[in-house]
Motif scaffolding. Structure first.
Motif, mmCIF file in Angstrom:
data_model
loop_
_atom_site.group_PDB
_atom_site.id
_atom_site.type_symbol
_atom_site.label_atom_id
_atom_site.label_comp_id
_atom_site.label_asym_id
_atom_site.label_seq_id
_atom_site.Cartn_x
_atom_site.Cartn_y
_atom_site.Cartn_z
ATOM 1 N N VAL A 146 0.832 -1.193 0.000
ATOM 2 C CA VAL A 146 0.000 0.000 0.000
ATOM 3 C C VAL A 146 0.869 1.247 0.000
ATOM 4 C CG1 VAL A 146 -2.084 -0.937 1.106
ATOM 5 C CG2 VAL A 146 -0.184 -0.125 2.516
ATOM 6 N N SER A 147 0.264 2.350 -0.444
ATOM 7 C CA SER A 147 0.937 3.637 -0.348
ATOM 8 C C SER A 147 -0.093 4.732 -0.111
ATOM 9 C CB SER A 147 1.757 3.928 -1.595
ATOM 10 O OG SER A 147 0.923 4.037 -2.725
ATOM 11 N N ARG A 148 0.337 5.756 0.656
ATOM 12 C CA ARG A 148 -0.536 6.900 0.972
ATOM 13 C C ARG A 148 0.286 8.166 0.774
ATOM 14 N NH1 ARG A 148 -4.317 8.015 5.447
ATOM 15 N NH2 ARG A 148 -5.577 9.762 4.663
ATOM 16 N N LEU A 149 0.516 8.481 -0.507
ATOM 17 C CA LEU A 149 1.340 9.639 -0.852
ATOM 18 C C LEU A 149 0.550 10.938 -0.694
ATOM 19 C CD1 LEU A 149 3.257 8.248 -3.949
ATOM 20 C CD2 LEU A 149 3.966 8.287 -1.550
ATOM 21 N N LYS A 150 -0.751 10.866 -0.891
ATOM 22 C CA LYS A 150 -1.616 12.022 -0.718
ATOM 23 C C LYS A 150 -2.687 11.668 0.314
ATOM 24 C CE LYS A 150 -1.226 13.904 -5.401
ATOM 25 N NZ LYS A 150 -1.998 14.334 -6.609
ATOM 26 N N LYS A 151 -3.109 12.637 1.079
ATOM 27 C CA LYS A 151 -4.071 12.384 2.138
ATOM 28 C C LYS A 151 -5.359 11.775 1.612
ATOM 29 C CE LYS A 151 -6.250 14.656 6.098
ATOM 30 N NZ LYS A 151 -6.428 15.938 6.824
ATOM 31 N N GLN A 152 -5.781 12.181 0.423
ATOM 32 C CA GLN A 152 -7.074 11.744 -0.076
ATOM 33 C C GLN A 152 -7.046 10.401 -0.776
ATOM 34 O OE1 GLN A 152 -5.278 14.385 -1.075
ATOM 35 N NE2 GLN A 152 -5.630 14.915 -3.208
ATOM 36 N N ASN A 153 -5.836 9.858 -1.042
ATOM 37 C CA ASN A 153 -5.747 8.609 -1.799
ATOM 38 C C ASN A 153 -5.036 7.521 -1.023
ATOM 39 O OD1 ASN A 153 -6.899 9.971 -3.952
ATOM 40 N ND2 ASN A 153 -4.955 10.369 -4.966
ATOM 41 N N PHE A 154 -5.501 6.293 -1.206
ATOM 42 C CA PHE A 154 -4.863 5.120 -0.575
ATOM 43 C C PHE A 154 -4.846 4.020 -1.635
ATOM 44 C CE2 PHE A 154 -2.917 2.943 2.613
ATOM 45 C CZ PHE A 154 -3.651 2.073 3.400
ATOM 46 N N LEU A 155 -3.647 3.604 -2.040
ATOM 47 C CA LEU A 155 -3.494 2.638 -3.107
ATOM 48 C C LEU A 155 -3.166 1.261 -2.549
ATOM 49 C CD1 LEU A 155 -3.090 5.449 -4.506
ATOM 50 C CD2 LEU A 155 -1.568 4.281 -6.090
ATOM 51 N N LEU A 156 -3.787 0.250 -3.122
ATOM 52 C CA LEU A 156 -3.518 -1.149 -2.757
ATOM 53 C C LEU A 156 -2.952 -1.855 -3.973
ATOM 54 C CD1 LEU A 156 -3.890 -3.488 -0.627
ATOM 55 C CD2 LEU A 156 -6.016 -4.001 -1.842
ATOM 56 N N GLY A 157 -1.748 -2.429 -3.815
ATOM 57 C CA GLY A 157 -1.099 -3.092 -4.931
ATOM 58 C C GLY A 157 -0.974 -4.592 -4.727
ATOM 59 N N LEU A 158 -1.172 -5.308 -5.839
ATOM 60 C CA LEU A 158 -0.902 -6.738 -5.869
ATOM 61 C C LEU A 158 0.232 -6.928 -6.858
ATOM 62 C CD1 LEU A 158 -4.098 -6.404 -5.260
ATOM 63 C CD2 LEU A 158 -4.205 -8.824 -5.913
ATOM 64 N N GLU A 159 1.392 -7.353 -6.390
ATOM 65 C CA GLU A 159 2.554 -7.449 -7.275
ATOM 66 C C GLU A 159 2.493 -8.682 -8.173
ATOM 67 O OE1 GLU A 159 5.957 -5.030 -4.725
ATOM 68 O OE2 GLU A 159 6.084 -7.208 -4.973
ATOM 69 N N SER A 160 2.005 -9.792 -7.633
ATOM 70 C CA SER A 160 1.919 -11.037 -8.388
ATOM 71 C C SER A 160 0.660 -11.756 -7.931
ATOM 72 C CB SER A 160 3.170 -11.895 -8.148
ATOM 73 O OG SER A 160 3.079 -13.114 -8.864
ATOM 74 N N ALA A 161 -0.423 -11.502 -8.646
ATOM 75 C CA ALA A 161 -1.722 -11.971 -8.182
ATOM 76 C C ALA A 161 -1.802 -13.499 -8.143
ATOM 77 C CB ALA A 161 -2.825 -11.412 -9.076
ATOM 78 N N ALA A 162 -2.524 -13.992 -7.139
ATOM 79 C CA ALA A 162 -2.753 -15.432 -6.967
ATOM 80 C C ALA A 162 -4.257 -15.689 -6.871
ATOM 81 C CB ALA A 162 -2.066 -15.926 -5.693
ATOM 82 N N PRO A 163 -4.709 -16.879 -7.259
ATOM 83 C CA PRO A 163 -6.149 -17.178 -7.166
ATOM 84 C C PRO A 163 -6.717 -16.969 -5.763
ATOM 85 C CG PRO A 163 -5.059 -18.815 -8.518
ATOM 86 C CD PRO A 163 -3.960 -17.952 -7.943
ATOM 87 N N SER A 164 -5.886 -17.122 -4.730
ATOM 88 C CA SER A 164 -6.354 -16.924 -3.349
ATOM 89 C C SER A 164 -6.703 -15.464 -3.062
ATOM 90 C CB SER A 164 -5.296 -17.390 -2.356
ATOM 91 O OG SER A 164 -4.093 -16.660 -2.545
ATOM 92 N N GLN A 165 -6.310 -14.565 -3.966
ATOM 93 C CA GLN A 165 -6.625 -13.150 -3.790
ATOM 94 C C GLN A 165 -7.928 -12.756 -4.489
ATOM 95 O OE1 GLN A 165 -2.627 -11.796 -5.074
ATOM 96 N NE2 GLN A 165 -2.473 -10.836 -3.058
ATOM 97 N N THR A 166 -8.601 -13.718 -5.062
ATOM 98 C CA THR A 166 -9.945 -13.480 -5.580
ATOM 99 C C THR A 166 -10.848 -13.113 -4.414
ATOM 100 O OG1 THR A 166 -9.706 -14.972 -7.454
ATOM 101 C CG2 THR A 166 -11.944 -14.557 -6.669
ATOM 102 N N SER A 167 -11.454 -11.924 -4.507
ATOM 103 C CA SER A 167 -12.208 -11.417 -3.365
ATOM 104 C C SER A 167 -12.871 -10.112 -3.766
ATOM 105 C CB SER A 167 -11.261 -11.182 -2.174
ATOM 106 O OG SER A 167 -11.980 -10.933 -0.981
ATOM 107 N N VAL A 168 -13.660 -9.567 -2.845
ATOM 108 C CA VAL A 168 -14.155 -8.202 -2.999
ATOM 109 C C VAL A 168 -13.357 -7.332 -2.036
ATOM 110 C CG1 VAL A 168 -16.126 -6.648 -2.857
ATOM 111 C CG2 VAL A 168 -16.457 -9.010 -3.625
ATOM 112 N N TYR A 169 -12.818 -6.235 -2.565
ATOM 113 C CA TYR A 169 -11.976 -5.352 -1.773
ATOM 114 C C TYR A 169 -12.733 -4.065 -1.467
ATOM 115 C CZ TYR A 169 -8.232 -8.546 -2.840
ATOM 116 O OH TYR A 169 -7.458 -9.679 -2.920
ATOM 117 N N PHE A 170 -12.744 -3.721 -0.189
ATOM 118 C CA PHE A 170 -13.413 -2.501 0.254
ATOM 119 C C PHE A 170 -12.394 -1.545 0.859
ATOM 120 C CE2 PHE A 170 -17.839 -3.412 -0.270
ATOM 121 C CZ PHE A 170 -17.949 -4.789 -0.159
#
Lengths: 109, 114
Positions: free
Chosen positions: B66-90
């Motif tokens: 994750v990164s929070r370079l600006k107060k209003q934004n929050f980024l979530l990164g997946l570098e190498s996606a796996a089937p176990s990461q199938t989900s709904v992200y909130f």
């Protein structure tokens, strides 16, 4: 960490019925929220209620902080009330809400 | 006032691909959170931030950054996606008021990893 338990886990209601959902928590909190996750997956804020009683239409909630529980009342239930109801709490020194396991509600027409 | 928004709403990835989920809030909230929700389950906290430039691990941080370079934004990164990461992200945000305030959720991102 703080424990949050919701009951019952599942509830089936006939349209028009009333119901009570319960949330028990294991430590003092300064934040308690009720959310409704509708069948489309949206998480909707119902109440911010660390203590006392609030009402919003057919829904009302009561938190008795000294006894560490909160109740959510649904009156005259409608099919649109179906979904999962989550309780979440935050301790005074905490940064993160702790969620209960939810109560899954199905209102039948 | 749009509240909490998430981009994209849906995404399908192949195993090993990378992607970034964007969360934006216009309420000037200090705290921001990323959760995942698997089918029929509750919410699990991945990472969170208590202010611009800060991040911290939640209960299921492995495989995410994750990164929070600006107060209003929050980024979530997946570098190498796996089937176990199938989900709904909130994503969610909350004002810093000693915990005495409402937490607001975004609409979610449905991610499928094949």
């Amino acid at each position: 960490g703080i424990q949050v338990e919701q009951s019952p886990p599942d509830l089936i209601l006939q349209e028009g019925a009333n119901s009570t959902l319960r949330c028990n928590f294991s430590d003092s909190v300064n934040n308690l929220q009720w959310f409704h996750q509708n069948p489309w997956g949206q998480l909707i804020n119902l109440f911010y209620i660390p203590s006392g009683t609030k009402q919003n239409g057919r829904l009302s909630a009561t938190t008795v902080a000294t006894e560490r529980y909160s109740l959510l009342y649904i009156s005259s239930s409608q099919t649109t009330d179906s979904g999962v109801y989550f309780c979440a709490v935050l301790r005074a020194a905490g940064n993160k809400l702790t969620f209960g396991g939810g109560t899954r509600v199905l209102v039948k027409p | 006032n749009a509240g909490v928004t998430q981009t994209p709403k849906f995404r399908v990835l192949k195993t090993g691909q990378s992607m970034t989920l964007l969360c934006a809030q216009d309420m000037n909230h200090e705290y921001m959170y990323w959760y995942r929700q698997d089918p029929g389950m509750g919410l699990r906290l991945i990472h969170y931030s208590v202010g611009e430039g800060t991040t911290a691990k939640g209960e299921v941080p492995d495989g995410y950054n994750v990164s929070r370079l600006k107060k209003q934004n929050f980024l979530l990164g997946l570098e190498s996606a796996a089937p176990s990461q199938t989900s709904v992200y909130f994503c969610a945000s909350r004002r810093n008021s000693g915990g005495r305030d409402t937490q607001y959720f975004g609409p979610g991102t449905r991610l499928t990893v094949l």
